[in-house]
Design an enzyme around this catalytic site. Sequence first.
Site, mmCIF file in Angstrom:
data_model
loop_
_atom_site.group_PDB
_atom_site.id
_atom_site.type_symbol
_atom_site.label_atom_id
_atom_site.label_comp_id
_atom_site.label_asym_id
_atom_site.label_seq_id
_atom_site.Cartn_x
_atom_site.Cartn_y
_atom_site.Cartn_z
ATOM 1 N N ASN A 9 38.258 39.378 37.139
ATOM 2 C CA ASN A 9 39.686 39.634 37.296
ATOM 3 C C ASN A 9 39.846 41.106 37.696
ATOM 4 O OD1 ASN A 9 42.428 39.961 37.048
ATOM 5 N ND2 ASN A 9 42.523 39.588 34.838
ATOM 6 N N LYS A 11 42.439 42.560 38.616
ATOM 7 C CA LYS A 11 43.774 43.065 38.252
ATOM 8 C C LYS A 11 44.383 43.855 39.434
ATOM 9 C CE LYS A 11 42.450 42.907 33.456
ATOM 10 N NZ LYS A 11 42.616 43.413 32.111
ATOM 11 N N HIS A 94 47.932 35.194 31.477
ATOM 12 C CA HIS A 94 47.216 36.389 31.028
ATOM 13 C C HIS A 94 48.150 37.221 30.140
ATOM 14 C CE1 HIS A 94 45.088 40.193 31.041
ATOM 15 N NE2 HIS A 94 44.021 39.518 31.455
ATOM 16 N N GLU A 96 48.663 40.276 29.927
ATOM 17 C CA GLU A 96 49.416 41.335 30.617
ATOM 18 C C GLU A 96 50.662 40.766 31.294
ATOM 19 O OE1 GLU A 96 46.106 42.819 32.903
ATOM 20 O OE2 GLU A 96 45.212 43.610 31.071
ATOM 21 N N GLU A 164 41.137 35.328 25.092
ATOM 22 C CA GLU A 164 41.122 36.779 25.265
ATOM 23 C C GLU A 164 41.959 37.446 24.176
ATOM 24 O OE1 GLU A 164 40.153 37.852 29.632
ATOM 25 O OE2 GLU A 164 42.320 37.713 29.430
ATOM 26 N N GLY A 170 40.462 45.590 27.810
ATOM 27 C CA GLY A 170 40.503 46.934 28.382
ATOM 28 C C GLY A 170 40.378 48.045 27.353
ATOM 29 N N SER A 210 36.728 43.198 27.261
ATOM 30 C CA SER A 210 35.681 44.218 27.219
ATOM 31 C C SER A 210 34.265 43.660 27.328
ATOM 32 C CB SER A 210 35.835 45.088 25.967
ATOM 33 O OG SER A 210 37.062 45.796 26.013
HETATM 34 P P1 PGA Z 1 38.583 43.670 30.369
HETATM 35 O O1 PGA Z 1 39.705 42.639 30.852
HETATM 36 O O2 PGA Z 1 37.245 43.048 30.655
HETATM 37 O O3 PGA Z 1 38.836 44.914 31.167
HETATM 38 O O4 PGA Z 1 38.790 43.874 28.910
HETATM 39 C C1 PGA Z 1 39.550 41.264 30.669
HETATM 40 C C2 PGA Z 1 40.782 40.530 31.149
HETATM 41 O O5 PGA Z 1 41.896 41.040 30.950
HETATM 42 O O6 PGA Z 1 40.692 39.447 31.725
#
Ligand code: PGA
Length: 256
Positions: A9, A11, A94, A96, A164, A170, A210
């Site tokens: 992803n 983003k 997601h 976010e 997640e 992140g 992460s």
């Molecule tokens: P990250 O994001 O690996 O940067 O923690 C994962 C995600 O949001 O899908």
Amino acid sequence: MRIPMIAANWKMNTTVSEAKKLVTEIHQELSDIKNIDKVICPPFISLATVYELTKEGSIKLGAQNVYFEEKGAYTGEISPLMLTDFCKYVIIGHSERRQYFNETREIINKKIRTSLSFKLMPILCVGESLEENEAGNTEKIVAGQLKSALAGIDYPNGLILAYEPIWAIGTGKSATGEQANKTIGFLRRNINELYNETAAQNVRILYGGSVTDTNTTEFISQPEIDGALVGGASLKAKQFISIVKQAREIKNQTSS
Ligand code: PGA
């Protein structure tokens, strides 16, 4: 047997030329690798370019979002119909998007329905916040998110789930492999209750939050975890390539 999957992803990162460079490196190393699904979810604006550069190999593309109507006066939106030219998958729900774009459970349900009707496979994300986790409410939260996302859907053939935990996205703070395995096992049992044992055994459930090339083994060696949804580490070609190769190695060992 569930085929393992590693999904990137990206983003809101990479210009079109950066996307070109990144995917070229990834494609060179991964397009011939078998027994694992590799999915890249670039920003919309790079989808066509990334598609051209990967269509000859085994890497598949996903979108990071979709609208729930087929076409019409929805300025700025992208429909599932438009995505089907390039994508096999689409990330839906997601955290976010739930948090910054006010995506409600009802909207997520509509997006899943429309995507499935266009044979676009949703990668449905669920996960709890730090407060919910600390209050011991993880299972209650993810079960609620799952149930509402799938409400009224007969049999979500091809659906992929991603667990997640929001506090691990992140932040560099991943869940432990055991924690993730437990919640993912719980999600699988929920799919059994909502549908049946076959659906539960077939649904692929990824861990996200992460994931890096140094902790891939911890997650992928867990029996319930079928792969990973990778954010930050997927922007570095070498790391992402290493994650895919490690995951394939581990899952091939456990299945033989
Ligand atoms: P990250 O994001 O690996 O940067 O923690 C994962 C995600 O949001 O899908």
